[in-house]
Enzyme design. Structure first.
Site, mmCIF file in Angstrom:
data_model
loop_
_atom_site.group_PDB
_atom_site.id
_atom_site.type_symbol
_atom_site.label_atom_id
_atom_site.label_comp_id
_atom_site.label_asym_id
_atom_site.label_seq_id
_atom_site.Cartn_x
_atom_site.Cartn_y
_atom_site.Cartn_z
ATOM 1 N N GLY A 6 0.772 -1.230 0.000
ATOM 2 C CA GLY A 6 0.000 0.000 0.000
ATOM 3 C C GLY A 6 0.809 1.288 0.000
ATOM 4 N N ASN A 104 -5.243 2.384 -13.202
ATOM 5 C CA ASN A 104 -4.258 1.471 -12.637
ATOM 6 C C ASN A 104 -2.868 2.088 -12.804
ATOM 7 O OD1 ASN A 104 -3.190 -1.016 -11.576
ATOM 8 N ND2 ASN A 104 -2.621 -1.589 -13.665
ATOM 9 N N HIS A 106 1.117 0.810 -13.327
ATOM 10 C CA HIS A 106 1.922 -0.369 -13.668
ATOM 11 C C HIS A 106 3.396 0.041 -13.623
ATOM 12 C CE1 HIS A 106 2.768 -4.228 -15.486
ATOM 13 N NE2 HIS A 106 3.638 -3.625 -16.266
ATOM 14 N N GLU A 176 6.493 6.299 -8.993
ATOM 15 C CA GLU A 176 5.059 5.953 -8.934
ATOM 16 C C GLU A 176 4.351 6.848 -7.930
ATOM 17 O OE1 GLU A 176 3.840 1.807 -8.601
ATOM 18 O OE2 GLU A 176 5.846 1.187 -9.212
HETATM 19 C C1 GRF Z 1 3.509 -1.065 -7.466
HETATM 20 O O1 GRF Z 1 4.752 -1.277 -8.063
HETATM 21 C C2 GRF Z 1 2.451 -0.901 -8.520
HETATM 22 O O2 GRF Z 1 2.913 -0.329 -9.693
HETATM 23 C C3 GRF Z 1 2.056 -2.313 -8.806
HETATM 24 O O3 GRF Z 1 2.126 -2.961 -7.565
HETATM 25 C C4 GRF Z 1 3.030 -2.283 -6.705
HETATM 26 C C5 GRF Z 1 2.259 -1.947 -5.472
HETATM 27 O O4 GRF Z 1 3.044 -1.468 -4.439
HETATM 28 N N1 GRF Z 1 0.803 -2.367 -9.511
HETATM 29 P P1 GRF Z 1 2.326 -0.836 -3.162
HETATM 30 O O5 GRF Z 1 1.417 -1.907 -2.582
HETATM 31 O O6 GRF Z 1 1.566 0.359 -3.599
HETATM 32 O O7 GRF Z 1 3.436 -0.511 -2.222
#
Ligand code: GRF
Length: 187
Positions: A6, A104, A106, A176
């Site tokens: 998360g 989403n 990725h 991200e």
């Molecule tokens: C992230 O790398 C996201 O891109 C992928 O899953 C991972 C989730 O990490 N879909 P977190 O649970 O948000 O730390």
């Protein structure tokens, strides 16, 4: 919706709740997970956010999964769904209902290195195995296939000769956390 640690959820909470996106009027009203225990649920509870666990590993009848999700989404008056490390396929009827409002993130530059089974470490291993010199993160609309929907935003990062899947994952994850909240705000 989340299945894992998360950290992306946390970045969204920090951004909209008193952070740079505070004026956007975005509120995280619900965190749904397919797992009874995961960091994302702990982070939600720590902020007093409603949580719901709905198993969705292919063993439950799809109508039941959909009904449980619809009820939760209706009860939370949810306008937009952000998948943040959610590793299951979202049922088609939910995808259709939230068309244009289901996102989403990725951890690679789609359309490369995506698709079923391409999540977590495997994505970064594939990038390294291909010898790519650039990776990154992609925020996209969700349609009925894994990682295929229209791309909203991307952010590249370099891949170094010395990278392992873990060092690359860490570099991608840091961006991200910057990209996803901003993309959600834009949508
Ligand atoms: C992230 O790398 C996201 O891109 C992928 O899953 C991972 C989730 O990490 N879909 P977190 O649970 O948000 O730390």
């Amino acid at each position: 919706m989340a299945s894992g640690g998360g950290s992306n959820l946390q970045s969204i909470l920090d951004y909209f709740d008193g952070g740079p996106g505070a004026a956007a009027g975005v509120r995280v009203a619900l965190v749904m997970s397919d797992r009874a225990q995961c960091g994302a649920l702990d982070r939600a509870r720590a902020r007093g956010i409603e949580t719901r666990v709905i198993r969705n590993d292919g063993t439950e009848p799809e109508e039941e999964v959909v009904r449980a999700m619809q009820n939760a989404l209706d009860a939370g008056d949810i306008d937009l769904i952000a998948l943040a490390g959610y590793v299951r396929l979202v049922p088609a009827s939910i995808v259709r209902r939230y068309e244009g409002a289901l996102l989403n993130i990725h951890p690679a530059l789609l359309p490369a290195f995506g698709g079923q089974g391409m999540y977590g470490r495997r994505v970064h291993e594939a990038v390294l195995a291909a010898g790519a010199r650039v990776s990154g993160a992609t925020v996209h609309f969700v349609d009925e296939a894994y990682d295929r929907g229209r791309i909203i935003a991307q952010w590249p990062v370099p891949v170094f000769e010395s990278d392992s899947a873990d060092t690359l994952a860490g570099r991608v994850l840091r961006i991200e956390h910057l990209l996803y909240p901003a993309a959600i705000e834009a949508v």
